[in-house]
Design a protein around this motif. Structure first.
Motif: not given
Length: 301
Positions: A246-273
Motif C-alpha cells: 500500500l505504499q502508493s496509497v494515502n499515508a493515513w490509509i497506509l498507517f491505519i491498515c498497517a497498524t490494524l494488520v500488525g495488531i491482529v497478527v500479533y494477537l493471533c500469534l500470542v494466542v497461537g503461542f
C-alpha cells in the motif's frame, strides 16, 4: 519511609526530563548551535516525539500498580511460590506489551509524526532528526516499561529503596552519556535520547538483577522473552508486507491498515503461542472481565 521512595521512583520520567531541561540546550550551544537552533532541536524531542512515544507508559504503570499488592499479599501469607509466579507473569506481560509497542514506534512512528505534524516536519532536516529520535526513544520506552515493572516487584517484596538508588545511579549514567554525545554535532539532541535509553536500561537491568538475587528462582526465558519476541517479529513482517502493498496509497490509509494488520497478527500469534493465561489476565486491572468475555466468545477455554 514508604511514601518517599515510592513517590521518587514514580517520578522517573519527570526527573529525566528535568535533567534534559538543564543540560540539552546549553550543551548544544557549547557545541556550536545557535540559541534558536538548539531550542528547535530540543523542541522536536520534548514537543513532538516524547508525547507520542510515552503514551504506552500507562500500560506499564497500571501493571506496576497491580503487582505491588499481589506480591506483597503473597509474601505476607507466606505463599512464596505464588509470589514467584506473579513476578514471572509481570515480567512476561511487560515484554508482551513493551516489545510490540517498541517495534510499532520504530517502524510506524516516523510516519505518524509526518501525519500529525506535516508543517514542521516538511523540513527534511527536522524530519531526519525526529525519525531518529523516535526510533531511539522507542527503545527507551521498552526499557522504561521494564524498569517500572521491576520497580513494582521490588516494592511488593519490601525493597522500595532499591529502585530509588538505581534511579539515582541511572540519572548519573544519563548525565555522563549525554555530556559526551550532546557535544557531537552529528548527533546533537539524539545524544540526550541515547542518554535516556542508557538511564532506563541501567535501572531496569539493576532492578532485575536484584529481583533474581532476592527470589533466587529461574524464570522461563522462552515464555518471558523468546515467544513474545517471535510474535513481535511476525507482527513486523506483516507490517512490512502491508507497507509494500500500500505504499502508493494515502499515508493515513497506509498507517491505519498497517497498524490494524500488525495488531491482529500479533494477537493471533500470542494466542497461537499460548502466551496468555487466566492467571496473567487476572493480574491486570479489568483482566477478570476480559477473561470472562474471551471464554464466553469461545476464543479460549
Amino acid at each position: 519511609h514508604l511514601m518517599l521512595p515510592i513517590t521518587i521512583a514514580a517520578a522517573a520520567m519527570s526527573l529525566v526530563s528535568l535533567v534534559d531541561n538543564f543540560m540539552v540546550i546549553n550543551l548544544l550551544k557549547s557545541s556550536g548551535f545557535s540559541q534558536t537552533m538548539a531550542e528547535s532541536r530540543f523542541g522536536l524531542m520534548t514537543g513532538y516525539v516524547s508525547p507520542i512515544v510515552y503514551v504506552p507508559v500507562s500500560i506499564s504503570t497500571a501493571l506496576q500498580m497491580s503487582l505491588v499488592p499481589s506480591i506483597s499479599a503473597s509474601l505476607k501469607l507466606r505463599r512464596f511460590k505464588e509470589c514467584t509466579v506473579n513476578t514471572g507473569i509481570g515480567l512476561k506481560l511487560t515484554t508482551l506489551f513493551g516489545l510490540p509497542c517498541m517495534a510499532g514506534l520504530i517502524f510506524l512512528g516516523p510516519l505518524l509524526l509526518q501525519l500529525i505534524f506535516p508543517g514542521t516536519l516538511a523540513d527534511s532536516d527536522h524530519l531526519a532528526i525526529a525519525t531518529m529520535l523516535m526510533r531511539v526513544m522507542a527503545i527507551g520506552l521498552f526499557c522504561l516499561m521494564a524498569t517500572q515493572t521491576c520497580t513494582g516487584i521490588l516494592q511488593g517484596i519490601g525493597l522500595q529503596n532499591v529502585p530509588v538508588r538505581n534511579l539515582i545511579l541511572g540519572l548519573l549514567v544519563k548525565v555522563g552519556v549525554s555530556l559526551i554525545l550532546l557535544k557531537i554535532p552529528s548527533l546533537n539532541v539524539i545524544g540526550a535520547a541515547i542518554g535516556t535509553v542508557a538511564c532506563f536500561a541501567f535501572c531496569g537491568a539493576m532492578n532485575l538483577w536484584r529481583i533474581l538475587h532476592e527470589l533466587r528462582v529461574e524464570f522461563s526465558i522462552s515464555e518471558i522473552l523468546i515467544k513474545p519476541l517471535l510474535a513481535t517479529i511476525g507482527m513486523c513482517a506483516a507490517i512490512g508486507l502491508v507497507w509494500l502493498a500500500l505504499q502508493s496509497v494515502n499515508a493515513w490509509i497506509l498507517f491505519i491498515c498497517a497498524t490494524l494488520v500488525g495488531i491482529v497478527v500479533y494477537l493471533c500469534l500470542v494466542v497461537g503461542f499460548h502466551l496468555v493465561t487466566t492467571e496473567d489476565l487476572r493480574l491486570l486491572p479489568g483482566g477478570t472481565k476480559l477473561d470472562f468475555w474471551l471464554r464466553e466468545k469461545g476464543i479460549w477455554r
